[in-house]
Design a protein around this motif. Structure first.
Motif, mmCIF file in Angstrom:
data_model
loop_
_atom_site.group_PDB
_atom_site.id
_atom_site.type_symbol
_atom_site.label_atom_id
_atom_site.label_comp_id
_atom_site.label_asym_id
_atom_site.label_seq_id
_atom_site.Cartn_x
_atom_site.Cartn_y
_atom_site.Cartn_z
ATOM 1 N N ARG A 166 -35.759 61.443 -3.149
ATOM 2 C CA ARG A 166 -35.924 60.517 -2.016
ATOM 3 C C ARG A 166 -35.802 59.067 -2.462
ATOM 4 O O ARG A 166 -36.280 58.687 -3.523
ATOM 5 N N ARG A 167 -35.156 58.285 -1.613
ATOM 6 C CA ARG A 167 -35.068 56.835 -1.824
ATOM 7 C C ARG A 167 -35.316 56.167 -0.467
ATOM 8 O O ARG A 167 -34.934 56.689 0.566
ATOM 9 N N VAL A 168 -35.950 55.000 -0.506
ATOM 10 C CA VAL A 168 -36.289 54.311 0.726
ATOM 11 C C VAL A 168 -35.863 52.849 0.690
ATOM 12 O O VAL A 168 -35.860 52.222 -0.371
ATOM 13 N N HIS A 169 -35.526 52.349 1.873
ATOM 14 C CA HIS A 169 -35.306 50.916 2.040
ATOM 15 C C HIS A 169 -36.638 50.369 2.539
ATOM 16 O O HIS A 169 -37.029 50.615 3.688
ATOM 17 N N PRO A 170 -37.372 49.631 1.678
ATOM 18 C CA PRO A 170 -38.737 49.232 2.032
ATOM 19 C C PRO A 170 -38.861 48.430 3.326
ATOM 20 O O PRO A 170 -39.791 48.651 4.098
ATOM 21 N N ALA A 171 -37.943 47.523 3.572
ATOM 22 C CA ALA A 171 -38.071 46.647 4.745
ATOM 23 C C ALA A 171 -37.941 47.407 6.066
ATOM 24 O O ALA A 171 -38.629 47.106 7.033
ATOM 25 N N SER A 172 -37.071 48.408 6.110
ATOM 26 C CA SER A 172 -36.825 49.104 7.374
ATOM 27 C C SER A 172 -37.454 50.487 7.429
ATOM 28 O O SER A 172 -37.631 51.050 8.509
ATOM 29 N N SER A 218 -34.664 56.149 5.142
ATOM 30 C CA SER A 218 -34.758 56.997 3.957
ATOM 31 C C SER A 218 -33.426 57.674 3.666
ATOM 32 O O SER A 218 -32.634 57.953 4.571
ATOM 33 N N TYR A 219 -33.236 57.915 2.402
ATOM 34 C CA TYR A 219 -32.024 58.537 1.878
ATOM 35 C C TYR A 219 -32.449 59.611 0.890
ATOM 36 O O TYR A 219 -33.613 59.695 0.509
ATOM 37 N N HIS A 220 -31.482 60.393 0.457
ATOM 38 C CA HIS A 220 -31.716 61.357 -0.612
ATOM 39 C C HIS A 220 -30.480 61.361 -1.490
ATOM 40 O O HIS A 220 -29.350 61.397 -0.987
ATOM 41 N N VAL A 221 -30.680 61.332 -2.796
ATOM 42 C CA VAL A 221 -29.539 61.210 -3.712
ATOM 43 C C VAL A 221 -28.552 62.361 -3.585
ATOM 44 O O VAL A 221 -27.360 62.196 -3.841
ATOM 45 N N LYS A 222 -29.019 63.540 -3.133
ATOM 46 C CA LYS A 222 -28.137 64.693 -2.978
ATOM 47 C C LYS A 222 -27.842 65.026 -1.518
ATOM 48 O O LYS A 222 -26.697 65.268 -1.148
ATOM 49 N N PHE A 223 -28.855 65.055 -0.682
ATOM 50 C CA PHE A 223 -28.715 65.561 0.680
ATOM 51 C C PHE A 223 -28.340 64.507 1.717
ATOM 52 O O PHE A 223 -27.822 64.839 2.774
ATOM 53 N N ASN A 224 -28.625 63.247 1.454
ATOM 54 C CA ASN A 224 -28.299 62.159 2.380
ATOM 55 C C ASN A 224 -28.101 60.866 1.582
ATOM 56 O O ASN A 224 -28.858 59.911 1.727
ATOM 57 N N LYS A 267 -28.101 51.440 -2.739
ATOM 58 C CA LYS A 267 -28.086 50.328 -1.772
ATOM 59 C C LYS A 267 -28.246 50.861 -0.351
ATOM 60 O O LYS A 267 -27.672 51.887 0.018
ATOM 61 N N ASP A 268 -28.998 50.132 0.458
ATOM 62 C CA ASP A 268 -29.154 50.473 1.872
ATOM 63 C C ASP A 268 -27.815 50.326 2.585
ATOM 64 O O ASP A 268 -27.090 49.350 2.366
ATOM 65 N N PRO A 290 -31.485 46.753 -2.214
ATOM 66 C CA PRO A 290 -31.810 47.880 -3.099
ATOM 67 C C PRO A 290 -32.729 48.904 -2.435
ATOM 68 O O PRO A 290 -33.619 48.552 -1.650
ATOM 69 N N LEU A 291 -32.492 50.158 -2.778
ATOM 70 C CA LEU A 291 -33.376 51.244 -2.382
ATOM 71 C C LEU A 291 -34.377 51.469 -3.505
ATOM 72 O O LEU A 291 -34.091 51.163 -4.664
ATOM 73 N N VAL A 292 -35.535 51.990 -3.157
ATOM 74 C CA VAL A 292 -36.557 52.255 -4.166
ATOM 75 C C VAL A 292 -37.010 53.708 -4.080
ATOM 76 O O VAL A 292 -36.893 54.351 -3.043
ATOM 77 N N GLN A 293 -37.519 54.178 -5.204
ATOM 78 C CA GLN A 293 -38.177 55.474 -5.231
ATOM 79 C C GLN A 293 -39.667 55.192 -5.194
ATOM 80 O O GLN A 293 -40.179 54.420 -6.016
ATOM 81 N N ARG A 294 -40.360 55.774 -4.210
ATOM 82 C CA ARG A 294 -41.803 55.555 -4.143
ATOM 83 C C ARG A 294 -42.444 56.011 -5.438
ATOM 84 O O ARG A 294 -42.010 56.980 -6.050
ATOM 85 N N LYS A 295 -43.494 55.312 -5.862
ATOM 86 C CA LYS A 295 -44.085 55.614 -7.161
ATOM 87 C C LYS A 295 -44.661 57.020 -7.244
ATOM 88 O O LYS A 295 -44.734 57.597 -8.312
ATOM 89 N N ASP A 296 -45.042 57.608 -6.106
ATOM 90 C CA ASP A 296 -45.572 58.973 -6.148
ATOM 91 C C ASP A 296 -44.492 60.043 -5.952
ATOM 92 O O ASP A 296 -44.780 61.234 -5.955
#
Length: 116
Positions: A49-55, A58-64, A71-72, A78-84
């Motif tokens: 999972r990857r997220v665009h924090p401001a909006s 969500s994305y996924h490196v394989k599925f979406n 990048k959003d 930049p997209l981020v991976q939540r720390k958990d």
């Protein structure tokens, strides 16, 4: 007329307390839904999972995946991976589930609906 509990009860003690409370009100749990997903599938989905924090997009490196890696799609930020959303944290959570929450399914064995 009914209700859905998501993520509760997590322990048999909580389930017993919930049963008691509902019984006092003349009610009971009549269905428990268990989505059966392998630990490996969960690891793949969560760690990708990857997220665009401001909006919150969500994305996924394989599925979406985003159109441009990391990048959003809308802003290019930049997209981020939540720390958990890492494997170590997830494995700890899965261990807790198997030890504490899985026995709740046995407690409600007569009303559990398993979904593959």
């Amino acid at each position: 007329k009914g209700f859905i509990l998501d993520g509760f009860p997590r322990t048999v003690k909580q389930a017993e307390m919930l049963d008691k409370l509902l019984s006092e009100k003349g009610d009971k749990i009549d269905a428990v839904v268990n989505f059966e997903v392998s630990d490996e599938t969960l690891v793949e989905r969560i760690t990708g999972r990857r997220v665009h924090p401001a909006s919150g997009r969500s994305y996924h490196v394989k599925f979406n995946p985003p159109k441009v890696d990391g990048k959003d799609d809308i802003t290019g930020e930049p997209l981020v991976q939540r720390k958990d959303d890492n494997e170590n944290t997830l494995r700890t959570r899965l261990n807790a589930f198997h030890e504490q929450t899985a026995p709740v399914l046995a407690h409600y064995k007569d009303v559990v609906k398993h979904i593959n």
